[in-house]
Design an enzyme around this catalytic site. Structure first.
Site, PDB file in Angstrom:
ATOM      1  N   LYS A 191       0.853  -1.169  -0.198  1.00  0.00           N
ATOM      2  CA  LYS A 191       0.175  -0.101  -0.080  1.00  0.00           C
ATOM      3  C   LYS A 191       0.812   1.108   0.062  1.00  0.00           C
ATOM      4  CE  LYS A 191      -3.530   2.495   2.467  1.00  0.00           C
ATOM      5  NZ  LYS A 191      -4.427   2.254   3.550  1.00  0.00           N
ATOM      6  N   LYS A 244      -2.227  -1.559  -3.840  1.00  0.00           N
ATOM      7  CA  LYS A 244      -3.093  -0.419  -3.618  1.00  0.00           C
ATOM      8  C   LYS A 244      -2.189   0.980  -3.939  1.00  0.00           C
ATOM      9  CE  LYS A 244      -5.875   2.045  -0.441  1.00  0.00           C
ATOM     10  NZ  LYS A 244      -6.268   2.111   0.778  1.00  0.00           N
TER      11      LYS A 244
HETATM   12  C1  PBG Z   1      -6.975   3.683   5.575  1.00  0.00           C
HETATM   13  C2  PBG Z   1      -7.369   3.479   4.249  1.00  0.00           C
HETATM   14  C3  PBG Z   1      -7.232   4.380   3.016  1.00  0.00           C
HETATM   15  C4  PBG Z   1      -7.824   3.789   1.881  1.00  0.00           C
HETATM   16  C5  PBG Z   1      -8.501   2.538   2.312  1.00  0.00           C
HETATM   17  N1  PBG Z   1      -8.093   2.352   3.815  1.00  0.00           N
HETATM   18  C6  PBG Z   1      -6.798   5.639   2.919  1.00  0.00           C
HETATM   19  C7  PBG Z   1      -5.368   6.213   3.769  1.00  0.00           C
HETATM   20  O1  PBG Z   1      -4.399   5.336   3.713  1.00  0.00           O
HETATM   21  O2  PBG Z   1      -5.729   7.262   3.984  1.00  0.00           O
HETATM   22  C8  PBG Z   1      -7.800   4.172   0.537  1.00  0.00           C
HETATM   23  C9  PBG Z   1      -9.093   4.002  -0.273  1.00  0.00           C
HETATM   24  C10 PBG Z   1      -9.537   4.694  -1.255  1.00  0.00           C
HETATM   25  O3  PBG Z   1      -9.061   5.898  -1.607  1.00  0.00           O
HETATM   26  O4  PBG Z   1     -10.143   4.453  -1.987  1.00  0.00           O
HETATM   27  N2  PBG Z   1      -6.195   2.856   6.090  1.00  0.00           N
HETATM   28 ZN    ZN Z   2      -5.759   4.006   8.173  1.00  0.00          ZN
END
Ligand code: PBG
Ligand code: ZN
Length: 319
Positions: A191, A244
């Site tokens: 991620k 992701k």
């Molecule tokens: C939180 C989380 C995020 C997303 C999914 N879970 C955002 C972040 O890390 O701030 C992003 C999903 C999206 O942008 O659709 N941990």
């Molecule tokens: Zn988070």
């Protein structure tokens, strides 16, 4: 001369030799459930996406159920936020209540529960904060408690998205200890710290109030490290791994797919909003763009696609 065009001469022949097909059973739809009553709030930066309170969510849940996709990824938005994210592991927290409600009324839908503290902390970071630092090891017990309480509420799959080191092993041990040996973990393994998440932070009300997430989410310049993250999550016990965002990261998706584990991609909020914005201006054909994007994710090696386009795409794939 090699005549490649022979196999492109009609739709029938193109269909016959097509290498990649997207099936709606591979799609997962993210939903946002707010604590309270009578809530149906549009998320301005994500046209077509709403926050719902549980009492209003049936119109959405029924559409998901009717669509033929496999399930949903749930994000809860609590009223109460504090330093220790206590609503995240409260038996009667909004997410736990929502999962119980959904599994009771729509048992056929797979409910994947996002595990992260950022929607529940007063500072909006994904872990415990001490003197403006995000603490890794102090966060693991809270994530573990959260995972167990979501599994108790009925979640089918636990999906940690926090990017703390060692969280998959910690969560696996906690689930096993509490009798959830059969509950799979879908880990957000690679991620990246990405600007593509900003519409989501409006939807989930989870923007950090100081700094950024670069000390825990990955540097988007790093492809080799991404493979090591995925491998490590597999060693720690992840059943499904994830890359992701999706579109700008298909090289990572390809490499992760070669490890041979079930692989999810998250077609994130910013990717969705860019398509929606251009489509609203009449600059692109939304349906064609979405189907092309989803096919590209599959072609790169994804088995599961988490996408805000899921309900539209499920319809378009049947046409
Ligand atoms: C939180 C989380 C995020 C997303 C999914 N879970 C955002 C972040 O890390 O701030 C992003 C999903 C999206 O942008 O659709 N941990
Ligand atoms: Zn988070």
């Amino acid at each position: 001369m090699k005549r490649f065009r022979r196999l492109r001469s009609s739709e029938a022949i193109r269909t016959l030799v097509r290498e990649t097909k997207v099936d709606k059973s591979e799609l997962i739809y993210p939903i946002f459930i707010s604590e309270g009553e009578n809530i149906k709030n549009p998320v301005d930066s994500m046209p077509g996406v709403f926050q719902y309170s549980i009492d209003q969510a049936d119109e959405l849940l029924q559409r998901i159920s009717d669509s033929g996709i496999s399930g949903l990824l749930i994000f809860g938005i609590p009223k109460h936020k504090d330093e220790m994210a206590s609503s995240a592991y409260d038996e009667n927290g909004v997410t736990q209540q929502a999962i119980r409600y959904i599994k009771n009324k729509y048992p056929e839908l797979l409910v994947i529960a996002d595990v992260c503290l950022c929607e529940y902390t007063s500072h909006g970071h994904c872990g415990v904060v001490h003197e403006h630092k995000i603490m890794n090891d102090e966060t693991l017990p809270l994530l573990s408690k959260m995972a167990v309480s979501l599994a108790k509420a009925g979640a089918d799959i636990i999906a940690p998205s926090d990017m703390m080191d060692g969280r998959v092993a910690a969560i696996r041990a906690a689930l096993d200890k509490n009798g959830f040996v059969s509950t799979p973990i879908m880990s957000y393994s690679a991620k990246f710290a990405s600007a593509y998440y900003s519409p989501f932070r409006d939807a989930a009300e989870s923007a950090p109030c100081f700094g950024d997430r670069k000390t825990y989410q990955m540097d988007y310049a790093n492809g080799k490290e991404a493979v090591r993250e995925v491998e490590d999550d597999i060693l720690e016990g992840a059943d499904i791994v994830m890359v992701k965002p999706a579109l700008a990261y298909l090289d990572i998706v390809k490499q992760a797919s070669l490890l041979g584990y079930p692989l999810a991609v998250y077609n994130v909020s910013g990717e969705y909003s860019m398509v929606k914005a251009a489509a609203r201006n009449g600059w692109i054909d939304e349906k064609k763009i979405v189907l092309e994007n989803l096919t590209a994710m599959k072609r790169a090696g994804a088995n599961i696609i988490i996408t805000y386009h899921a309900l539209d795409a499920a319809r378009w794939l049947e046409e």
